[in-house]
Each structure stands twice: as structure tokens, then as C-alpha cells.
Design an enzyme around this catalytic site. Structure first.
Site, mmCIF file in Angstrom:
data_model
loop_
_atom_site.group_PDB
_atom_site.id
_atom_site.type_symbol
_atom_site.label_atom_id
_atom_site.label_comp_id
_atom_site.label_asym_id
_atom_site.label_seq_id
_atom_site.Cartn_x
_atom_site.Cartn_y
_atom_site.Cartn_z
ATOM 1 N N CYS A 122 49.694 58.697 14.554
ATOM 2 C CA CYS A 122 48.991 59.933 14.240
ATOM 3 C C CYS A 122 49.419 61.069 15.173
ATOM 4 C CB CYS A 122 47.473 59.804 14.334
ATOM 5 S SG CYS A 122 46.801 58.536 13.271
ATOM 6 N N ARG A 171 55.173 60.830 14.187
ATOM 7 C CA ARG A 171 54.088 60.017 14.737
ATOM 8 C C ARG A 171 53.269 59.320 13.648
ATOM 9 N NH1 ARG A 171 53.147 61.349 20.065
ATOM 10 N NH2 ARG A 171 51.146 60.282 19.925
ATOM 11 N N TRP A 211 49.003 57.886 10.678
ATOM 12 C CA TRP A 211 49.572 56.539 10.577
ATOM 13 C C TRP A 211 48.349 55.630 10.495
ATOM 14 C CZ3 TRP A 211 49.565 51.838 13.155
ATOM 15 C CH2 TRP A 211 50.621 50.978 12.871
ATOM 16 N N ASN A 237 43.244 60.886 17.014
ATOM 17 C CA ASN A 237 44.268 59.845 17.175
ATOM 18 C C ASN A 237 43.708 58.834 18.158
ATOM 19 O OD1 ASN A 237 46.625 58.345 17.495
ATOM 20 N ND2 ASN A 237 47.432 59.741 19.057
ATOM 21 N N GLY A 238 43.683 57.559 17.762
ATOM 22 C CA GLY A 238 43.154 56.515 18.645
ATOM 23 C C GLY A 238 42.270 55.579 17.840
ATOM 24 N N GLU A 279 68.669 44.062 20.664
ATOM 25 C CA GLU A 279 68.487 45.470 20.337
ATOM 26 C C GLU A 279 69.192 45.803 19.017
ATOM 27 O OE1 GLU A 279 66.604 47.738 21.118
ATOM 28 O OE2 GLU A 279 67.594 49.628 20.647
ATOM 29 N N LYS A 289 67.432 47.396 15.716
ATOM 30 C CA LYS A 289 67.883 48.661 15.092
ATOM 31 C C LYS A 289 68.112 48.455 13.601
ATOM 32 C CE LYS A 289 66.901 50.855 17.433
ATOM 33 N NZ LYS A 289 66.346 50.814 18.713
ATOM 34 N N GLU A 338 64.673 47.548 11.578
ATOM 35 C CA GLU A 338 63.598 48.536 11.472
ATOM 36 C C GLU A 338 63.960 49.733 10.597
ATOM 37 O OE1 GLU A 338 62.173 50.350 15.133
ATOM 38 O OE2 GLU A 338 64.172 50.387 15.972
ATOM 39 N N HIS A 384 71.119 24.650 17.859
ATOM 40 C CA HIS A 384 69.791 24.051 17.992
ATOM 41 C C HIS A 384 68.896 24.392 16.806
ATOM 42 C CE1 HIS A 384 70.723 22.606 21.984
ATOM 43 N NE2 HIS A 384 71.314 23.773 22.192
ATOM 44 N N LYS A 401 56.315 56.589 15.899
ATOM 45 C CA LYS A 401 57.106 56.698 17.131
ATOM 46 C C LYS A 401 56.383 56.121 18.343
ATOM 47 C CE LYS A 401 60.616 58.199 19.587
ATOM 48 N NZ LYS A 401 61.826 57.356 19.515
HETATM 49 O O1 M6R Z 1 57.744 54.738 23.883
HETATM 50 P P1 M6R Z 1 58.121 53.322 24.211
HETATM 51 O O2 M6R Z 1 59.486 53.206 24.777
HETATM 52 O O3 M6R Z 1 57.106 52.644 25.057
HETATM 53 O O4 M6R Z 1 58.130 52.579 22.805
HETATM 54 C C1 M6R Z 1 58.351 51.202 22.726
HETATM 55 C C2 M6R Z 1 58.610 50.774 21.317
HETATM 56 O O5 M6R Z 1 57.530 51.118 20.491
HETATM 57 C C3 M6R Z 1 59.893 51.381 20.733
HETATM 58 O O6 M6R Z 1 60.991 51.069 21.523
HETATM 59 C C4 M6R Z 1 60.111 50.841 19.304
HETATM 60 O O7 M6R Z 1 60.395 49.485 19.319
HETATM 61 C C5 M6R Z 1 61.200 51.623 18.571
HETATM 62 N N1 M6R Z 1 60.864 51.688 17.182
HETATM 63 C C6 M6R Z 1 62.546 51.004 18.702
HETATM 64 O O8 M6R Z 1 63.536 51.674 17.993
#
Ligand code: M6R
Length: 588
Positions: free
Chosen positions: A2, A27, A73, A99-100, A467, A471, A474, A490, A583
Site C-alpha cells: 500500500c 507499493r 496491496w 497502510n499496515g 537470486e 528474479k 517473480e 540427492h 515493493k
Molecule cells: O526492502 P528489502 O530489501 O528489505 O526487501 C526484501 C525483499 O522483499 C525483496 O528483496 C524482494 O524479495 C524483491 N521482490 C526481490 O526482487
């Protein structure tokens, strides 16, 4: 999760709020809404992306010089018009965006229902305007009513309140981000700075329980201490162009390209602060790295470097799991929290626990003034500029380079990193070049219809594989999973079928074993994509990435960031706004 924005000034609020919403859409993008005050409160909201809803509901048709807005969100309640913000009090005189998560909303709802209030949404937020209406009916002082109502909330909130009873906007926060922008005879309040960056670079960072009254002036009270707080205005050095797409089609591509510059900027650190942090790390009896998502992968990468370069053992924890190991923390521990936003709820919670146990808190963060910065004893900024795309790209490589700098600094080899960065700059330039993009597009075309994909690495390349998988999954929604090369036999190798894509990260150090793993995969039918400095007969597709040793985690991930981007485009996914994601994850 949000985004909220509020405005008080002399301009037409709706266009400023709409602009702000567009800049905050990263957000949350399930629904959005706006409320503007022009003697009467006018509210419009609906389900969908900001530009669609704004057009459909004619946001710009609302006239008034103050207002609040929200992009959602969904957490509590589905994606419906009723659940979209702003939420109104029963008498429709008070509007709230939030937001929260209000943890005691059920209890408050019950209380208000007993007083005759009705509820029209499934959200936790709707209790707030009604609680204010209830308090206002008791003593006709609107600011006091807001204070009283907010004091009854348990949980996290950043709220903006607009009412026909009051000529201004009220803002308050507890464990959710909120920052005030100070312009010429105008004020902004928003979840994040990019929402108002084009109007002002003067900001007031807020602390938990701060309660702000914005009208012709700004006044800040602390709800817990029951006292007025001195307003401290800071300046920010982010530029408007950093928060705009410019000539790029998407923020994701822009931010991948920016890595040529951001890696260098991450190393612009105050030597005294760095030395202090190094001393803390040296003296610590135990070190914990806590982070989530990509930041966790950066932490994991760093743990290999701390081990190999500085001979330091580090416990790396996904922040949400940290409470299970909390009893190992004491005043001789150092907790290093890594977060782009500095607002990730689980990271903040871990830091809170660790502080209670007396640990030293160090953080690596991109957003100045964020909660994490304020909760830390020492912090280092990534200096990467605003990262708007939901995916971490430039912030990830900045985290890795800064953590690499720490590892080298522990053994007094700080200068070595600074020297290497120039070489790295050339490599990153090549990795983001048009030639590389053409090559990656070709690979994306070849694998775009696959349902599953695996990434493998060994040692320092294993967190890179993790990582890379994150990427790809997501943003393209292809199921991608990472494994250490040694783990395949395994179990995982059972999943390999004819032409299953497997991305193999090869380094000089691990080449023999990882190539042997790639050969095993190939003999089961896998389509091998090698990320390596030299070609190998086992590769069906080769992505040439020069060997950079301890900097491989930075250089090897960049082509995969591009691959994730291209896959998203080919699969008709929006790279900047992946489904179900936001985000900053500001709730647990
Ligand atoms: O703001 P932050 O670095 O704490 O966020 C952590 C994760 O939410 C963030 O890295 C998330 O996994 C991204 N979508 C990765 O691309």
C-alpha cells in the site's frame, strides 16, 4: 504494501495526489482511491491500476486544496471496490487511508457495533474513521478525537485523515513508513519520498507514534509521550529523473542499466563509519546477518566472502526465522540487517529483538530516514537512488559490493576493492550493452514456454543461483529453483526431462565440479545454459561473463536480471509490477 499520499496547500490537490499515486504504485496495485475536501468530503475509488481507475472515476474532476489518496496491496479483505481506500466514517464526514495492519480491529469493531456503527468492508482500516467519529461525538475537538482513536489501535499503521470537521490533514505512524514533504506553503505526507519528489526535496522523517497536524503550518506530537516534538527538516539528494523512467520502457530495465553507476556509488562511504563498523565486527563474539528476499541472498553471498576473505563465521538468517535463534543474541553480538527499503517488517522485528538483548545493530540500507536507519547503531547507505521496480536489481548488486568492501576491510584490504571497481565498471558496461541484450533476447525466445527451470552453483555461485531463480520466478512466473551443484543427485535430478533449462554458474575456482554436475544434468536431457568466462562443450547456450573472482556474484547475476526482464516481456507480464507482489513488505 500500500502507498498513501496526502496534500495540503494552494494547488489543486487531485492532480498532485494522482501524480503521487502513480509514483507509489510499485507499493500495491490492486485498487486505489482519493478523497478531496472542498467544504464537503468527496471520495472516489475502484479496483484496478491507478491510471485506469483515475480515468474511470474521474479523479481529476475533484476540486479542493487538500486531500488524501491510496493505492492498495490487499491484506485484509479481497480486491473489491468496498475494500478499496479511502474508508469513510458512518456519517461520511471522516476519510482515512491506511497502510499496515490493525491487530485489534475485531475487538474495536465489536465495540463500535455495540455503539450502533455499521461496517461495509472486510478491512481492518474501517474501524479507524468510525473510532474517530465516536470520539468526536464525545468532545467535538477533532484533533483530540484523532489522538484518542489512534491511541486505541494495536498493530502497525501509517494513516492520513481528512475530515469535513477540520481544515487540514492529520498524519500518524507506528511501524509503517510515512514521511512528510515540506514545500512552499504546502505539505505532503507519503509512504515514500518519490511520491512528492518533483515538488520538494525537504523532508521530515517521522518516528513511531508521531502524530502530525498539517494545515498552514506543521505541528508534530508524540502520542506515547504526550508532548510536542521539534520539527526537524532534512534535505534529500535524490533527483527527480532518478524516480522517472526517462527513455526506458520499464523501471526494471532502467535500474539494471544504472548498475554501471550505482556500484561505484555504493563505495562512497565515510571511512570513519566504516572503520567503526569493522571494529564492531572484529570484536563481536557472534555475527548475525538478517534480511529477506534478494537482500537475504546478498547476505548469504557475503557470508561466503566473510569466511574466505576475512576468516569470519557469520550466521545468516531469513528475518522471519530469526526469532527462533534469538536466544543466542547478547551484548557481544552484532546483528547486521540488510534491506533496500529499510521498512521490511520482519527485519525491523528482528532488530527490535536483538536490541532488547543488547546486541549492536548495523544496517545496510538504501532509503535514508527509513525505520531501519533509525533503529541502527551504525548504518551504511547504498546510494543507489530510488528503486521503483518491485524487483531488486541495482540495490542487490550494491548490497553485494558494499558487503564485499566490509569483508576486505576486515583484513585491511579496503583499497583493493576500490581499485577493482574500475575493472568491474568495464565488465558491467559490457554486461548491460546492446550486444548482451540481443544475446539474452535470443535465449529468452528459446526458453519462454518452459514451465520449470533450475539454477545451480557451488560456493559463492550458489547464492547467485538462488537470486537468479528468484528474479526469473517473480517476474516471469516460470517455476525456477536453485540448488547447490552437489545436491542434485540427492533428489532434484529426478525432475530433469528432455530440454529442461538449467542455468549453471561457473567460476574458475569451482569449474571442475560444476561442469561435472552440468554434464550429469545434460545426460538426463537438460538444456544447459552456462554463465562462464569460457565456453564448454556441455553448454547448449553460453553467456560469456568475464571471471571476476570474489566479484562474480555481481557480474554473473546481471545477464540473468536481463533474462528475467526479457522473459517477462515475452510472456506478457508487467516487469515493474509482478502479480501479487509489492515493493516493501511492511507487514509480517
Ligand atoms: O526492502 P528489502 O530489501 O528489505 O526487501 C526484501 C525483499 O522483499 C525483496 O528483496 C524482494 O524479495 C524483491 N521482490 C526481490 O526482487
Amino acid at each position: 504494501m500500500c502507498g498513501i499520499i496526502g496534500y495540503v496547500g494552494n494547488k489543486n490537490a487531485s492532480s498532485i495526489l494522482l501524480n503521487g499515486l502513480k509514483n507509489l504504485e510499485y507499493r500495491g496495485y490492486d485498487s486505489c482511491g482519493i478523497a478531496v475536501l472542498n467544504k464537503e468530503l468527496q471520495t472516489r475509488k475502484n479496483v484496478g491500476k491507478v491510471s485506469e481507475v483515475a480515468k474511470k472515476e474521474n479523479f481529476l474532476g475533484l476540486m479542493g486544496r487538500m486531500g488524501i489518496a491510496h493505492t492498495r496491496w490487499a491484506t485484509h479483505g479481497g480486491v473489491t471496490k468496498e475494500n478499496a481506500h479511502p474508508h469513510l466514517s458512518n456519517n461520511k464526514k471522516i476519510a482515512v487511508v491506511h497502510n499496515g495492519i490493525i491487530e485489534n480491529h475485531e475487538e474495536l469493531k465489536k465495540f463500535l457495533k455495540n455503539k450502533g456503527f455499521n461496517f461495509y468492508s472486510e478491512t481492518d482500516t474501517e474501524v479507524i474513521p468510525n473510532l474517530i467519529e465516536y470520539e468526536f461525538s464525545r468532545n467535538q475537538d477533532f484533533v483530540q478525537a484523532c489522538k484518542k482513536a489512534l491511541k486505541r489501535l494495536k498493530g502497525s499503521y501509517a494513516v492520513l485523515i481528512l475530515s469535513a470537521y477540520f481544515d487540514g490533514v492529520i498524519a500518524s505512524r507506528h511501524e509503517s513508513p510515512l514521511v512528510i514533504g515540506v514545500g512552499d506553503n504546502e505539505f505532503f505526507a507519503a509512504s515514500d519520498i518519490p511520491a512528492f519528489l518533483e515538488y520538494t526535496k525537504k523532508v521530515v522523517y517521522l518516528y513511531d507514534y508521531d502524530f502530525v497536524v498539517l494545515n498552514k503550518n506543521i505541528k508534530i506530537f508524540n502520542l506515547k509521550k504526550n508532548e510536542e516534538i521539534k520539527v526537524k527538516i532534512s534535505s534529500i539528494d535524490w533527483s527527480v529523473s532518478q524516480a522517472k523512467k526517462g527513455d526506458f520502457e520499464h523501471f526494471m530495465l532502467k535500474e539494471i542499466n544504472e548498475q554501471v553507476e550505482t556500484l561505484k556509488k555504493a563505495l562512497h562511504q565515510d571511512k570513519r563509519v566504516l572503520n567503526k563498523i569493522v571494529t564492531n565486527l572484529k570484536n563481536a563474539k557472534n555475527i548475525f546477518f538478517v534480511a529477506c528476499g534478494s537482500s537475504y541472498h546478498a547476505a548469504l553471498t557475503a557470508s561466503y566472502l566473510f569466511s574466505s576473505i576475512a576468516n569470519k563465521q557469520v550466521n545468516v538468517m531469513v528475518a522471519s526465522e530469526f526469532p527462533n535463534f534469538n536466544h543466542f543474541i547478547n551484548k557481544n553480538s552484532v546483528v547486521l540487517a540488510i534491506s533496500q527499503s529499510g521498512e521490511t517488517a520482519d527485519v525491523l522485528e528482528s532488530v527490535k529483538y536483538a536490541k532488547q538483548k543488547g546486541a549492536k545493530i548495523i544496517s545496510i540500507v538504501n532509503v535514508m530516514g527509513s525505520s531501519l536507519v533509525r533503529d541502527s547503531d551504525e548504518f551504511l547507505l547504498l546510494n543507489a537512488g530510488p528503486e521503483i521496480c518491485v524487483l531488486s536489481t541495482k540495490s542487490y548488486t550494491s548490497q553485494v559490493v558494499l558487503l564485499t568492501l566490509l569483508a576486505y576491510s576486515l583484513v585491511k584490504k579496503y583499497e583493493e576493492v576500490l581499485k577493482k571497481i574500475n575493472y568491474l565498471w568495464n565488465v558491467v558496461y559490457y554486461l548491460t550493452s546492446e550486444n548482451m541484450k540481443t544475446k539474452i533476447k535470443e535465449l529468452a525466445r528459446r526458453i519462454k514456454n518452459k514451465e520449470h527451470l533450475f539454477t545451480i552453483g557451488r560456493g559463492l555461485e550458489y547464492p547467485t543461483a538462488m537470486e537468479a531463480a528468484l528474479k526469473i520466478k517473480e517476474v516471469s512466473y516460470i517455476h525456477a529453483e536453485a540448488f547447490p551443484g552437489g545436491e542434485l543427485k540427492h533428489g532434484t535430478i529426478a525432475l530433469i526431462e528432455k530440454n529442461t533449462p538449467c542455468i549453471v554458474f561457473v567460476s574458475e575456482k569451482n569449474k571442475h565440479l560444476i561442469i561435472s554436475n552440468a554434464t550429469e544434468l545434460k545426460s538426463r536431457g537438460a538444456y544447459i545454459i552456462g554463465v562462464a568466462s569460457v565456453n564448454n562443450p556441455v553448454f547448449d547456450f553460453w553467456i560469456k561473463v568475464p571471471e571476476t573472482n570474489s566479484f562474480n556474484p555481481i557480474t554473473q547475476i546481471i545477464p540473468i536480471q536481463l533474462l528475467a526482464y526479457e522473459l517477462a516481456l515475452l510472456r506478457k507480464c508487467n516487469p515493474d509490477m509482478p502479480r501479487n507482489l509489492a515493493k516493501s513488505v511492511t507487514v509480517k
